[in-house]
Design a protein around this motif. Structure first.
Motif, PDB file in Angstrom:
ATOM      1  N   GLU A   1      -4.803   9.455  42.369  1.00  0.00           N
ATOM      2  CA  GLU A   1      -4.256   8.515  43.365  1.00  0.00           C
ATOM      3  C   GLU A   1      -3.270   9.207  44.305  1.00  0.00           C
ATOM      4  OE1 GLU A   1      -2.775   5.124  41.191  1.00  0.00           O
ATOM      5  OE2 GLU A   1      -4.789   4.602  40.475  1.00  0.00           O
ATOM      6  N   GLU A   2      -3.713  10.335  44.863  1.00  0.00           N
ATOM      7  CA  GLU A   2      -2.888  11.085  45.805  1.00  0.00           C
ATOM      8  C   GLU A   2      -3.625  11.147  47.138  1.00  0.00           C
ATOM      9  OE1 GLU A   2      -0.636  12.459  47.929  1.00  0.00           O
ATOM     10  OE2 GLU A   2      -1.807  14.273  47.663  1.00  0.00           O
ATOM     11  N   PRO A   3      -3.463  10.114  47.980  1.00  0.00           N
ATOM     12  CA  PRO A   3      -4.282   9.960  49.179  1.00  0.00           C
ATOM     13  C   PRO A   3      -4.055  11.008  50.269  1.00  0.00           C
ATOM     14  CG  PRO A   3      -2.525   8.327  49.164  1.00  0.00           C
ATOM     15  CD  PRO A   3      -2.489   9.024  47.823  1.00  0.00           C
TER      16      PRO A   3
ATOM     17  N   ARG B   1     -10.899  14.791  42.169  1.00  0.00           N
ATOM     18  CA  ARG B   1      -9.755  14.844  41.248  1.00  0.00           C
ATOM     19  C   ARG B   1      -8.512  14.223  41.867  1.00  0.00           C
ATOM     20  NH1 ARG B   1      -8.000  13.461  36.923  1.00  0.00           N
ATOM     21  NH2 ARG B   1      -6.198  14.611  36.124  1.00  0.00           N
ATOM     22  N   CYS B   2      -8.216  14.509  43.121  1.00  0.00           N
ATOM     23  CA  CYS B   2      -7.038  13.934  43.773  1.00  0.00           C
ATOM     24  C   CYS B   2      -7.180  12.424  43.933  1.00  0.00           C
ATOM     25  CB  CYS B   2      -6.782  14.608  45.121  1.00  0.00           C
ATOM     26  SG  CYS B   2      -6.182  16.304  44.943  1.00  0.00           S
TER      27      CYS B   2
ATOM     28  N   GLU C   1       4.099  15.671  37.140  1.00  0.00           N
ATOM     29  CA  GLU C   1       2.912  16.221  36.496  1.00  0.00           C
ATOM     30  C   GLU C   1       1.722  16.211  37.448  1.00  0.00           C
ATOM     31  OE1 GLU C   1       4.412  13.283  35.089  1.00  0.00           O
ATOM     32  OE2 GLU C   1       5.856  14.580  34.085  1.00  0.00           O
ATOM     33  N   THR C   2       1.628  15.154  38.236  1.00  0.00           N
ATOM     34  CA  THR C   2       0.540  15.040  39.215  1.00  0.00           C
ATOM     35  C   THR C   2       0.686  16.112  40.282  1.00  0.00           C
ATOM     36  OG1 THR C   2       0.352  12.674  38.811  1.00  0.00           O
ATOM     37  CG2 THR C   2      -0.580  13.496  40.878  1.00  0.00           C
ATOM     38  N   ARG C   3       1.926  16.306  40.742  1.00  0.00           N
ATOM     39  CA  ARG C   3       2.169  17.342  41.756  1.00  0.00           C
ATOM     40  C   ARG C   3       1.799  18.716  41.225  1.00  0.00           C
ATOM     41  NH1 ARG C   3       7.858  17.371  43.410  1.00  0.00           N
ATOM     42  NH2 ARG C   3       8.294  15.728  41.941  1.00  0.00           N
ATOM     43  N   GLU C   4       2.150  18.995  39.988  1.00  0.00           N
ATOM     44  CA  GLU C   4       1.829  20.306  39.405  1.00  0.00           C
ATOM     45  C   GLU C   4       0.317  20.541  39.373  1.00  0.00           C
ATOM     46  OE1 GLU C   4       3.809  21.271  35.716  1.00  0.00           O
ATOM     47  OE2 GLU C   4       5.660  20.326  36.430  1.00  0.00           O
TER      48      GLU C   4
END
Length: 185
Positions: free
Chosen positions: A131-133, A126-127, A12-15
């Motif tokens: 938590e998408e470093p 937002r990223c 879901e995070t990747r989308e």
């Protein structure tokens, strides 16, 4: 998502990040062509130097588009980077087709860079929340480049402007505490 990816980020995070990257991809493609519009149509004072500057800035926007598309692909997404998709999805306003003089192009481009930078900054926030470093790092690097490019544009608009002295503790720091000496005769 359209492709398998073993990147260790929840689906879901990747989308959501892929959608965000595709929005930035549309903005960067649109910005590239708006800069080229200025490059092709500039006239007036400082024509040659600004013509070359605009070409360099267009190359930067094109590189940024590639980085957004490749990050979307890395996450298993499909990069939506056609001209028609960019026109449909870009959040940048249409370029001022009445702009001819270099000052008009500069003002228009500063506005577009500011909007583009704000979108990238929103993406960073937002990223970070997601938590998408890796994408945060990519967007942070791109934002630094965009702000540097915007500074180059803004500097052409400042003309003979002088910096405003900083006042600290009620004292103008631009003035020395030493008494000034009259020039030698």
């Amino acid at each position: 998502m359209n492709f398998p990816s073993h990147v260790n980020v929840p689906s879901e995070t990747r989308e959501e990040i892929i959608d965000l990257l595709n929005n930035l991809l549309a903005d960067s493609i649109d910005l590239h062509w708006q800069i080229k519009q200025a490059h092709w149509n500039i006239r007036g004072t400082h024509f040659y130097s600004r013509h070359l500057l605009f070409d360099d800035l267009a190359k930067h926007a094109r590189k940024q588009a590639d980085e957004f598309a490749e990050r979307a692909g890395t996450l298993g997404g499909y990069a939506e980077g056609t001209i028609r998709l960019a026109a449909k999805n870009s959040e940048l306003p249409e370029y001022d087709l009445k702009a001819v003089e270099s000052e008009d192009h500069l003002k228009c481009l500063v506005d577009r860079f500011a909007r583009y930078g704000a979108s990238i900054r929103g993406g960073i926030q937002r990223c970070d929340e997601l938590e998408e470093p890796i994408t945060v790092d990519l967007l942070t690097q791109v934002l630094g480049d965009v702000e540097l490019d915007m500074w180059f544009l803004e500097s052409h608009l400042n003309g003979t402007a002088r910096p405003t002295p900083r006042v600290k503790g009620g004292r103008d720091e631009s003035r020395s505490s030493e008494p000034t000496r009259p020039p030698h005769a």
